[in-house]
Design an enzyme around this catalytic site. Structure first.
Site, mmCIF file in Angstrom:
data_model
loop_
_atom_site.group_PDB
_atom_site.id
_atom_site.type_symbol
_atom_site.label_atom_id
_atom_site.label_comp_id
_atom_site.label_asym_id
_atom_site.label_seq_id
_atom_site.Cartn_x
_atom_site.Cartn_y
_atom_site.Cartn_z
ATOM 1 N N CYS A 42 0.832 -1.200 0.000
ATOM 2 C CA CYS A 42 0.000 0.000 0.000
ATOM 3 C C CYS A 42 0.866 1.249 0.000
ATOM 4 O O CYS A 42 2.072 1.175 0.175
ATOM 5 C CB CYS A 42 -0.861 0.022 1.255
ATOM 6 S SG CYS A 42 -1.789 -1.494 1.496
ATOM 7 N N GLY A 68 -1.079 1.133 -4.840
ATOM 8 C CA GLY A 68 -2.330 0.461 -4.527
ATOM 9 C C GLY A 68 -3.472 1.121 -5.261
ATOM 10 O O GLY A 68 -3.635 2.340 -5.168
ATOM 11 N N ASN A 151 1.272 0.022 5.865
ATOM 12 C CA ASN A 151 1.915 -0.550 4.677
ATOM 13 C C ASN A 151 2.839 -1.663 5.148
ATOM 14 O O ASN A 151 3.771 -1.407 5.906
ATOM 15 C CB ASN A 151 2.707 0.554 3.970
ATOM 16 C CG ASN A 151 3.533 0.042 2.805
ATOM 17 O OD1 ASN A 151 4.461 0.703 2.383
ATOM 18 N ND2 ASN A 151 3.212 -1.114 2.276
ATOM 19 N N GLY A 152 2.582 -2.884 4.699
ATOM 20 C CA GLY A 152 3.408 -4.023 5.106
ATOM 21 C C GLY A 152 2.543 -5.193 5.511
ATOM 22 O O GLY A 152 1.327 -5.177 5.294
ATOM 23 N N TYR A 303 11.718 -2.730 -8.680
ATOM 24 C CA TYR A 303 10.480 -2.599 -9.433
ATOM 25 C C TYR A 303 9.482 -1.612 -8.849
ATOM 26 O O TYR A 303 8.900 -0.807 -9.566
ATOM 27 C CB TYR A 303 9.806 -3.982 -9.534
ATOM 28 C CG TYR A 303 8.367 -3.939 -10.001
ATOM 29 C CD1 TYR A 303 8.058 -3.523 -11.296
ATOM 30 C CD2 TYR A 303 7.330 -4.299 -9.160
ATOM 31 C CE1 TYR A 303 6.741 -3.469 -11.722
ATOM 32 C CE2 TYR A 303 6.013 -4.248 -9.579
ATOM 33 C CZ TYR A 303 5.722 -3.830 -10.860
ATOM 34 O OH TYR A 303 4.433 -3.773 -11.287
#
Ligand code: SF4
Length: 530
Positions: A42, A68, A151-152, A303
């Site tokens: 996210c 996201g 996030n994670g 990426y």
């Protein structure tokens, strides 16, 4: 459709509020997986002390949209002068930032307040079609209002969930992030910061967090620093002092004119409040768990992050170019005779920067290769794109990419890509390029073979689906599966050499299988959905 429900968690006396109305409803299981890449976690954003906090958050989330695209939300903290109390305003919905907040009055009139947090969701735990999984989550508990964006992935979530449920906790969502709120609410400590610290001491794995309280914005990061989180400042001349911002990537700062201050350190709990604005010193706490060294996700450089961002203290563009250069050094493609023209094309957009590095280094090493735009990517194939009956992967790839035939015909073509996951998309891309009649195709990848799943917030397919596993790492066999004349991956030592600090502080588990944090029970992302 209005969705405004207040769920009472009886045992913990917290109210978990899923508030706001959803501007778009629908299942989002049909994700756009055309590019065949892992999906990441996210994007999070937070701002404190800005007169247009919601609008700034909107722009921040817009810049972080690549992290996201399933759902998004903003929470603001507003002080009601006449009632002498704080109110949290919320708006969340399924879809892109521009769609969910397409009505400007939501930002200007509903989301009032000088502090805000926002979240762009791609689910890694918690099914994507469960609307209660949309963040930021909001609770009202004994300590006041609290909102959280995560996030994670928490690696001990299953154990925590079973424990908390056995003690009477009612989970509203199926997301691991909710466990943090329950842990905060259950803490016996006085003072929110100590409650938050106790909660974070109990969780393991990857988390970068933005937490909004009535009077502060708190940014926190796990001791390993898996996911990025940067601190910035917006200079203001309104007599209120500067505004502070935190974001997953610094590209969010550029859009709103914030300057980069630094990283939220691994294991740090950073408190941004009025006191910090006035004194110029933000209070910093640390979780009790320590890691001997950080383990930043190296895949963010390969990426996921935008090349115009600075993460983990380094520009993504710089690392990505270096990955391309080292790949050219390790696995060059030489012209096949004097008349041969070697062209290098990238798989847009994530491989563009690395391709520049590959071309520069190839020329430096004496190979006369030329950068060309051989693949054109359509940016308009979104979630709502209607697939015709011919709903094959081949067709999906064609809706996303097309070749410039005059560029490719008769040439020795080097295709630079950042990673190969299942191999199915790469195979279709090669087929597409082959139709443009090149002399030969040489596939070059700026990362080692992906052979292991990620438990720290990146959504990889199962081990069996990873092409490098299907062929047990045999590069020749993968090359013939893809239909290329040659294939080369960047080696692990060279990948690490491209990262700052010689790659000493990076997680490489999806390549090496060496997981820095044990995972108690690996689960699928919708394992907790009924
Ligand atoms: Fe990043 Fe791979 Fe580690 Fe996951 S396993 S955190 S994708 S390097």
């Amino acid at each position: 459709m209005d969705v405004c429900q207040q769920i009472r968690n009886v045992s913990n006396t917290i109210n978990l509020v899923c508030s706001g109305f959803f501007s778009y409803l629908g299942t989002v299981n049909e994700r756009d997986r055309i590019e065949g890449k892992p999906r990441c976690h996210c994007g999070i954003f937070g701002i404190f002390n800005h007169p247009e906090a919601a609008v700034m958050t909107y722009y921040g989330l817009h810049a972080l949209q690549h992290r996201g695209q399933e759902a998004t939300g903003i929470i603001t903290s507003e002080y009601l002068e006449e009632r002498k109390k704080w109110r949290f305003n919320s708006h969340k919905g399924v879809g892109l930032v521009a769609d969910v907040f397409k009505d400007a009055t939501i930002l200007k009139q509903h989301l009032k307040g000088s502090s805000a947090i926002g979240h762009n969701r791609y689910s890694t735990t918690g099914s994507s079609d469960n609307l209660f999984n949309i963040q930021p989550f909001v609770v009202n508990y004994k300590g006041g209002n609290l909102a959280l964006g995560h996030n994670g992935n928490l690696t001990n979530f299953q154990t925590l969930r079973v424990r908390l449920q056995s003690e009477g906790t009612i989970f509203q969502s199926t997301s691991d992030s909710e466990a943090i709120l329950h842990l905060v609410a259950r803490s016996k400590h006085a003072g929110q910061i100590h409650q938050i610290k106790e909660a974070l001491d109990a969780v393991d794995g990857a988390y970068s967090l933005v937490i909004l309280t009535d009077t502060s914005l708190i940014a926190a990061r796990d001791p390993y620093g898996f996911r990025p989180l940067a601190l910035g400042r917006v200079r203001q001349q309104n007599g209120q002092g500067d505004a502070f911002v935190v974001a997953s990537e610094t590209c969010a700062f550029d859009l709103i004119g914030a300057e980069y201050v630094g990283e939220v350190e691994p294991g740090e709990i950073l408190v941004i409040d009025r006191d910090g604005i006035e004194t110029g010193t933000l209070k910093s706490y640390h979780v009790s768990k320590r890691s001997p060294q950080p383990h930043h996700c190296i895949f963010e450089y390969i990426y996921f992050s935008r090349p115009d961002s600075k993460i983990f203290g380094e520009n993504v563009d710089k690392v990505r170019r270096k990955l391309g250069k080292l790949l050219a050094e390790e696995s060059p493609v030489h012209p096949d005779g004097e008349d041969d023209r070697v062209i290098v094309i990238s798989v847009p957009d994530s491989s563009n920067t690395a391709t520049l590095g590959f071309v520069t280094e190839s020329n430096k090493l004496g190979d006369d290769v030329r950068l060309e735009i051989g693949l054109i990517r359509s940016h308009y194939v979104g979630r709502t794109f209607i697939q015709p009956d011919q709903n094959s992967r081949e067709f999906k790839v064609k809706t996303k990419f097309n070749t410039v035939k005059g560029v490719i015909r008769g040439r020795t073509v080097v295709v630079v890509d950042d990673s190969i996951v299942r191999g199915t998309t790469s195979k279709q891309l090669v087929k597409l390029i082959r139709e443009a009649e090149p002399k030969s195709i040489h596939f070059r990848v700026t990362s080692p073979p992906i052979r292991h799943p990620c438990y720290y917030g990146m959504d990889f397919p199962s081990r069996e689906e990873l092409v490098a596993n299907r062929y047990e790492g045999d590069v020749q066999m993968i090359a013939s599966e893809l239909g290329v004349d040659s294939l080369a991956y960047l080696s692990m030592p060279k990948m690490l050499a491209a990262a700052p600090n010689g790659g000493a502080n990076y997680c490489t588990a999806c390549f090496s299988g060496e997981y820095p944090v044990p995972v108690d029970r690996p689960v699928t992302k919708d394992a907790n959905d009924s």
